[in-house]
Design a protein around this motif. Structure first.
Motif, mmCIF file in Angstrom:
data_model
loop_
_atom_site.group_PDB
_atom_site.id
_atom_site.type_symbol
_atom_site.label_atom_id
_atom_site.label_comp_id
_atom_site.label_asym_id
_atom_site.label_seq_id
_atom_site.Cartn_x
_atom_site.Cartn_y
_atom_site.Cartn_z
ATOM 1 N N TRP A 161 -1.306 -3.049 1.644
ATOM 2 C CA TRP A 161 -0.039 -2.322 1.604
ATOM 3 C C TRP A 161 0.964 -2.828 2.640
ATOM 4 O O TRP A 161 0.602 -3.376 3.668
ATOM 5 C CB TRP A 161 -0.240 -0.812 1.720
ATOM 6 C CG TRP A 161 -0.812 -0.300 3.012
ATOM 7 C CD1 TRP A 161 -2.118 -0.317 3.376
ATOM 8 C CD2 TRP A 161 -0.097 0.320 4.089
ATOM 9 N NE1 TRP A 161 -2.267 0.256 4.614
ATOM 10 C CE2 TRP A 161 -1.049 0.658 5.069
ATOM 11 C CE3 TRP A 161 1.240 0.628 4.308
ATOM 12 C CZ2 TRP A 161 -0.697 1.285 6.263
ATOM 13 C CZ3 TRP A 161 1.593 1.252 5.499
ATOM 14 C CH2 TRP A 161 0.624 1.568 6.469
ATOM 15 N N ASN A 162 2.228 -2.602 2.292
ATOM 16 C CA ASN A 162 3.348 -3.072 3.112
ATOM 17 C C ASN A 162 3.324 -4.576 3.367
ATOM 18 O O ASN A 162 3.249 -5.035 4.510
ATOM 19 C CB ASN A 162 3.428 -2.301 4.443
ATOM 20 C CG ASN A 162 4.780 -1.602 4.605
ATOM 21 O OD1 ASN A 162 5.370 -1.212 3.602
ATOM 22 N ND2 ASN A 162 5.273 -1.484 5.814
ATOM 23 N N MET A 214 0.427 -4.271 6.208
ATOM 24 C CA MET A 214 1.492 -4.320 7.218
ATOM 25 C C MET A 214 1.681 -5.711 7.809
ATOM 26 O O MET A 214 1.605 -5.922 9.028
ATOM 27 C CB MET A 214 1.204 -3.321 8.350
ATOM 28 C CG MET A 214 1.211 -1.879 7.911
ATOM 29 S SD MET A 214 0.893 -0.760 9.282
ATOM 30 C CE MET A 214 -0.882 -0.776 9.303
ATOM 31 N N ASN A 249 3.669 0.214 -1.383
ATOM 32 C CA ASN A 249 4.800 -0.416 -0.712
ATOM 33 C C ASN A 249 4.819 -1.933 -0.865
ATOM 34 O O ASN A 249 4.953 -2.662 0.103
ATOM 35 C CB ASN A 249 4.787 -0.059 0.778
ATOM 36 C CG ASN A 249 6.109 0.499 1.226
ATOM 37 O OD1 ASN A 249 7.011 0.659 0.413
ATOM 38 N ND2 ASN A 249 6.220 0.802 2.497
#
Ligand SMILES: *[C@@H]1O[C@H](CO)[C@@H](O)[C@H](O)[C@H]1NC(C)=O
Ligand SMILES: *[C@@H]1O[C@H](CO)[C@@H](O)[C@H](O)[C@H]1NC(C)=O
Ligand SMILES: *[C@@H]1O[C@H](CO)[C@@H](O)[C@H](O)[C@H]1NC(C)=O
Ligand SMILES: *[C@@H]1O[C@H](CO)[C@@H](O)[C@H](O)[C@H]1NC(C)=O
Ligand SMILES: *[C@@H]1O[C@H](CO)[C@@H](O)[C@H](O)[C@H]1NC(C)=O
Length: 177
Positions: A152-153, A129, A177
């Motif tokens: 992720w992200n 994130m 993601n």
């Protein structure tokens, strides 16, 4: 037979070498933390305790955890969800006792420094994130203790480095993601 005074001098000499070495490592840890902070922008209000001009020692700085026993080295940085903006500088690799680097859910941009591979004690690396770009450095495979890798992200691209297969301790990897 060794002369007692000479022996004593020798002991004192090696004793001071040891003290010098450990205080250097601690000095390096403080320098590395301040170097890390210097690359941040935006809301670094949460890191106002990170300053060499306070009497507070760096083990008490926000988000910093040190080992219990002397020399007290930095073993964890927990700075998830702090609203931090900036890049992750290579100097973070000077925190050579680091076992956990938790920077998830901030606004880190730029690339993941390959120097993170120098953190041989690292068990948890969580950069999820954020807005990180570029590829996943294959150097991370040198983190032989790595158990959890969270990316992720982000805006990473390219392949998952096959070398990560060398991380035999890895239990959790999240690249979604
Ligand atoms: C001490 O550090 C704070 C925060 O980094 C800074 O604002 C202040 O100007 C510094 N004071 C001195 C005397 O250097
Ligand atoms: C991310 O951080 C924001 C504050 O910066 C917080 O409100 C939000 O709950 C966090 N999200 C997660 C998934 O931790
Ligand atoms: C790590 O610390 C050493 C010794 O203080 C310094 O020379 C070096 O530039 C530092 N490395 C990084 C990547 O900042
Ligand atoms: C990374 O941190 C986020 C936010 O705290 C958490 O949801 C996630 O499970 C962590 N991932 C790993 C691999 O540790
Ligand atoms: C993941 O990233 C997308 C866009 O890149 C964003 O809209 C979404 O809020 C992010 N989710 C979390 C949990 O951070």
């Amino acid at each position: 037979m060794a002369h007692p005074v000479r022996l004593l001098c020798l002991l004192a000499f090696f004793g001071s070498l040891h003290v010098a070495a450990t205080s250097n490592e601690r000095e390096n840890d403080q320098q590395a933390l301040l170097c890390f902070k210097s690359q941040l922008s935006g809301t670094v209000g949460t890191l106002s305790s990170w300053s060499s001009n306070t009497s507070m020692e760096f083990c008490s700085w926000h988000g910093v955890s040190c080992s219990e026993h002397s020399p007290r080295r930095v073993i964890a940085l927990d700075l998830a969800s702090e609203g931090i903006t900036g890049t992750i500088p290579p100097c973070i690799a000077n925190l050579t006792s680091l076992t956990r680097l938790q920077l998830a859910n901030n606004s880190f941009r730029g690339s993941i420094p390959p120097e993170l591979g120098l953190l041989s004690q690292l068990r948890i690396l969580n950069l999820s994130m954020n807005s990180l770009e570029g590829t996943i450095p294959s150097e991370l495979s040198s983190c032989s203790q790595l158990q959890a890798l969270g990316l992720w992200n982000n805006s990473l691209r390219g392949e998952v480095p096959p070398a990560l297969g060398q991380c035999v301790q890895l239990e959790e990897i999240d690249l979604s993601n």
